[in-house]
Design a protein around this motif. Structure first.
Motif, mmCIF file in Angstrom:
data_model
loop_
_atom_site.group_PDB
_atom_site.id
_atom_site.type_symbol
_atom_site.label_atom_id
_atom_site.label_comp_id
_atom_site.label_asym_id
_atom_site.label_seq_id
_atom_site.Cartn_x
_atom_site.Cartn_y
_atom_site.Cartn_z
ATOM 1 N N ALA A 156 0.831 -1.211 0.000
ATOM 2 C CA ALA A 156 0.000 0.000 0.000
ATOM 3 C C ALA A 156 0.862 1.256 0.000
ATOM 4 C CB ALA A 156 -0.932 -0.002 1.203
ATOM 5 N N GLU A 157 1.968 1.209 0.735
ATOM 6 C CA GLU A 157 2.870 2.357 0.833
ATOM 7 C C GLU A 157 4.209 2.030 0.177
ATOM 8 O OE1 GLU A 157 1.694 5.101 1.988
ATOM 9 O OE2 GLU A 157 -0.173 4.249 2.777
ATOM 10 N N ASP A 158 4.959 3.079 -0.167
ATOM 11 C CA ASP A 158 6.289 2.879 -0.752
ATOM 12 C C ASP A 158 7.175 2.079 0.199
ATOM 13 O OD1 ASP A 158 5.821 4.188 -3.138
ATOM 14 O OD2 ASP A 158 6.375 6.142 -2.344
ATOM 15 N N ASN A 159 7.854 1.105 -0.358
ATOM 16 C CA ASN A 159 8.743 0.262 0.435
ATOM 17 C C ASN A 159 10.093 0.218 -0.288
ATOM 18 O OD1 ASN A 159 10.123 -1.894 1.724
ATOM 19 N ND2 ASN A 159 8.184 -2.841 2.298
ATOM 20 N N GLU A 160 10.975 1.116 0.099
ATOM 21 C CA GLU A 160 12.254 1.246 -0.610
ATOM 22 C C GLU A 160 13.110 -0.010 -0.480
ATOM 23 O OE1 GLU A 160 16.091 4.276 -0.990
ATOM 24 O OE2 GLU A 160 14.507 4.681 0.458
ATOM 25 N N ASP A 161 13.106 -0.619 0.701
ATOM 26 C CA ASP A 161 13.881 -1.843 0.891
ATOM 27 C C ASP A 161 13.411 -2.945 -0.055
ATOM 28 O OD1 ASP A 161 15.415 -0.675 2.812
ATOM 29 O OD2 ASP A 161 14.375 -1.564 4.523
#
Length: 206
Positions: A156-161
């Protein structure tokens, strides 16, 4: 439609009910195919170009007189039948995209999601949280979840990892829920969503 929610260790956490209006509709494969074609066509640059007779340099004079030579009459050495001449009916720059209305876009996406759910190619995780951005984190997650083939992760949200960990793998891909599209869904074998992404998709498509 109910589906089991797992954690990253592949342990069952709970069951949730998927919205039938999104994950269990009567699919329309023609509209789905149309949407995929639109996405593929929009990737084409359309910068191909061939020169017509008027654009090829040279050939300003008649190569020989009209009559008396025994040869076929010719007006220019840059005509289409000559080597180095212009191209008749060649390709020119164009835009390959076409329009598709909002209802068809939504129907196509719902159809793709329904295929994933009905074919048991949907995995819901309570929360996808990696300890680092290393590729081995995703390899371990895929192994724990016992997934085969290409895997599409959606949060749902940005997950850079998650993005950094998947970008060097040829079988794992990552997008956010607002980027979900028919082409990515069709091109992957398993869709892995976090629980928040499932709710967000349903909010938009209901």
């Amino acid at each position: 439609m109910k589906i089991n929610v797992k954690n990253m260790a592949n342990e069952s956490v709970k069951d949730i009910t998927l919205a039938d209006t999104v994950w269990n509709i009567e699919t329309n494969d023609l509209v789905l195919k149309k949407m995929i074609r639109l996405q593929l066509d929009s990737m084409r640059q359309g910068t191909h170009k061939t020169k017509t007779r008027s654009e090829v340099s040279g050939g300003g004079r008649k190569p020989w007189k009209q009559k008396g030579t025994g040869r076929a009459r010719q007006g220019s050495i840059r005509a289409t039948q000559w080597r180095g001449g212009g191209i008749a009916g060649g390709v020119t720059p164009r835009d390959y995209t076409f329009d598709i209305n909002k209802k068809e876009r939504a129907l196509a996406l719902k159809s793709a999601l329904t295929h994933k759910a009905q074919d048991k190619e949907l995995v819901v995780i309570d929360n996808i949280k990696l300890e680092s951005l290393k590729t081995k984190e995703i390899k371990n997650l895929v192994k724990n979840l016992e997934l085969n083939g290409k895997v599409l992760f959606v949060t749902a949200e940005d997950n850079e990892d998650l993005y950094m960990a998947t970008r060097n793998l040829g079988y794992a891909y990552y997008i956010t829920s607002n980027e979900i599209n028919c082409l990515d869904l069709v091109n992957t074998d398993t869709l892995v969503c976090d629980e928040a992404a499932v709710k967000k998709i349903e909010e938009v498509l209901k």
